[in-house]
Design a protein around this motif. Structure first.
Motif, mmCIF file in Angstrom:
data_model
loop_
_atom_site.group_PDB
_atom_site.id
_atom_site.type_symbol
_atom_site.label_atom_id
_atom_site.label_comp_id
_atom_site.label_asym_id
_atom_site.label_seq_id
_atom_site.Cartn_x
_atom_site.Cartn_y
_atom_site.Cartn_z
ATOM 1 N N LEU A 137 23.169 -30.253 31.414
ATOM 2 C CA LEU A 137 23.470 -31.626 31.011
ATOM 3 C C LEU A 137 24.741 -31.712 30.166
ATOM 4 O O LEU A 137 25.581 -32.591 30.385
ATOM 5 N N PHE A 138 24.886 -30.822 29.193
ATOM 6 C CA PHE A 138 26.069 -30.843 28.333
ATOM 7 C C PHE A 138 27.340 -30.659 29.153
ATOM 8 O O PHE A 138 28.345 -31.323 28.916
ATOM 9 N N VAL B 6 28.619 -33.286 25.614
ATOM 10 C CA VAL B 6 27.645 -32.964 24.578
ATOM 11 C C VAL B 6 27.165 -34.213 23.857
ATOM 12 O O VAL B 6 25.966 -34.427 23.665
ATOM 13 N N ARG B 7 28.088 -35.070 23.455
ATOM 14 C CA ARG B 7 27.711 -36.260 22.677
ATOM 15 C C ARG B 7 26.897 -37.250 23.497
ATOM 16 O O ARG B 7 26.100 -38.002 22.949
ATOM 17 N N GLY B 8 27.096 -37.244 24.808
ATOM 18 C CA GLY B 8 26.413 -38.214 25.660
ATOM 19 C C GLY B 8 24.980 -37.853 25.993
ATOM 20 O O GLY B 8 24.277 -38.637 26.637
ATOM 21 N N ALA C 36 33.699 -28.839 24.553
ATOM 22 C CA ALA C 36 32.861 -28.904 23.351
ATOM 23 C C ALA C 36 33.711 -29.049 22.098
ATOM 24 O O ALA C 36 33.379 -29.829 21.192
ATOM 25 N N ALA C 37 34.828 -28.323 22.042
ATOM 26 C CA ALA C 37 35.714 -28.413 20.875
ATOM 27 C C ALA C 37 36.259 -29.824 20.716
ATOM 28 O O ALA C 37 36.404 -30.324 19.598
ATOM 29 N N PRO D 262 29.735 -25.556 13.038
ATOM 30 C CA PRO D 262 29.192 -24.386 13.735
ATOM 31 C C PRO D 262 29.595 -24.331 15.204
ATOM 32 O O PRO D 262 29.790 -23.252 15.755
ATOM 33 N N VAL D 263 29.731 -25.495 15.835
ATOM 34 C CA VAL D 263 30.131 -25.524 17.245
ATOM 35 C C VAL D 263 31.550 -25.010 17.399
ATOM 36 O O VAL D 263 31.838 -24.158 18.256
ATOM 37 N N ARG D 264 32.457 -25.494 16.564
ATOM 38 C CA ARG D 264 33.845 -25.033 16.641
ATOM 39 C C ARG D 264 33.947 -23.552 16.297
ATOM 40 O O ARG D 264 34.760 -22.823 16.875
#
Length: 197
Positions: free
Chosen positions: A30-31, A36-38, A117-118, A127-129
């Motif tokens: 899905l991401f 990701v935000r959606g 994602a960045a 943490p994601v970055r």
């Protein structure tokens, strides 16, 4: 995996949870497809057919799930790339380049998972970055080492050029002609390796 040493009891490492793997696989799909935000936790929970309690037993929250997604994507590429052989660095670099070329020519290609994602997590300290940075640091380091082993006169600069070509191919493959982006990436890497002769 069973481990045993003299004088120690035999222990078995815990097997990964099937529910966690299902959550991560569902979230990853899905991401990547929708951003990701959606995609919210509720959607992931529903499509993975688990309860919210199960989700929170495995992940502290959505950000932890996103980090796990990035780390799993990184681990998959490292596994497919294999270990760098000092005796055959050109072959390793060609393998990694071809893996990227194959990826950007896949029908469902939607750009680079790490770049995407960045872009959705602009804070460099998130943490994601940090997970994205860890992947890119590994990739740049491995490519630089391969170029050094291949005898490139300036492997650090050549590694940076490889990364720039890789990033450009990922964007070009998504926004333009993926076959052309792959061919251009391969030609650029061939030029880099020719400098090592």
């Amino acid at each position: 995996m069973t481990t045993h040493s003299p004088g120690a009891p035999t222990t078995t490492a815990p097997r990964p949870s099937a529910a966690r793997e299902r959550l991560l696989r569902t979230a990853s799909d899905l991401f990547y497809a929708e951003g990701v935000r959606g995609v919210g936790v509720e959607r992931v929970v529903d499509e993975a057919s688990v309860t919210r309690a199960t989700f929170y037993r495995h992940f502290a929250g959505k950000e932890a799930l996103v980090v796990a997604y990035i780390e799993a994507t990184d681990a998959a590429l490292r596994t497919r790339a294999g270990a760098l052989s000092p005796e055959h660095p050109q072959a390793w670099l060609a393998t990694v380049t071809d893996l990227l070329g194959e990826t950007l020519c896949e029908p469902a290609f939607r750009g680079c998972a790490f770049i995407n994602a960045a872009a959705e997590y602009p804070d460099p300290s998130s943490p994601v970055r940090r997970a994205v940075r860890a992947h890119r640091d590994w990739l740049l380091g491995a490519v630089t080492e391969a170029l050094r082993a291949a005898g490139h006169p300036d492997p650090v600069e050549a590694g940076r050029r490889w990364m720039a070509m890789r990033d450009g191919a990922m964007v070009g493959g998504y926004l333009g002609d993926p076959q052309e982006a792959r061919a251009t990436l391969r030609a650029g890497v061939s030029d880099l390796l020719a400098e090592a002769d």
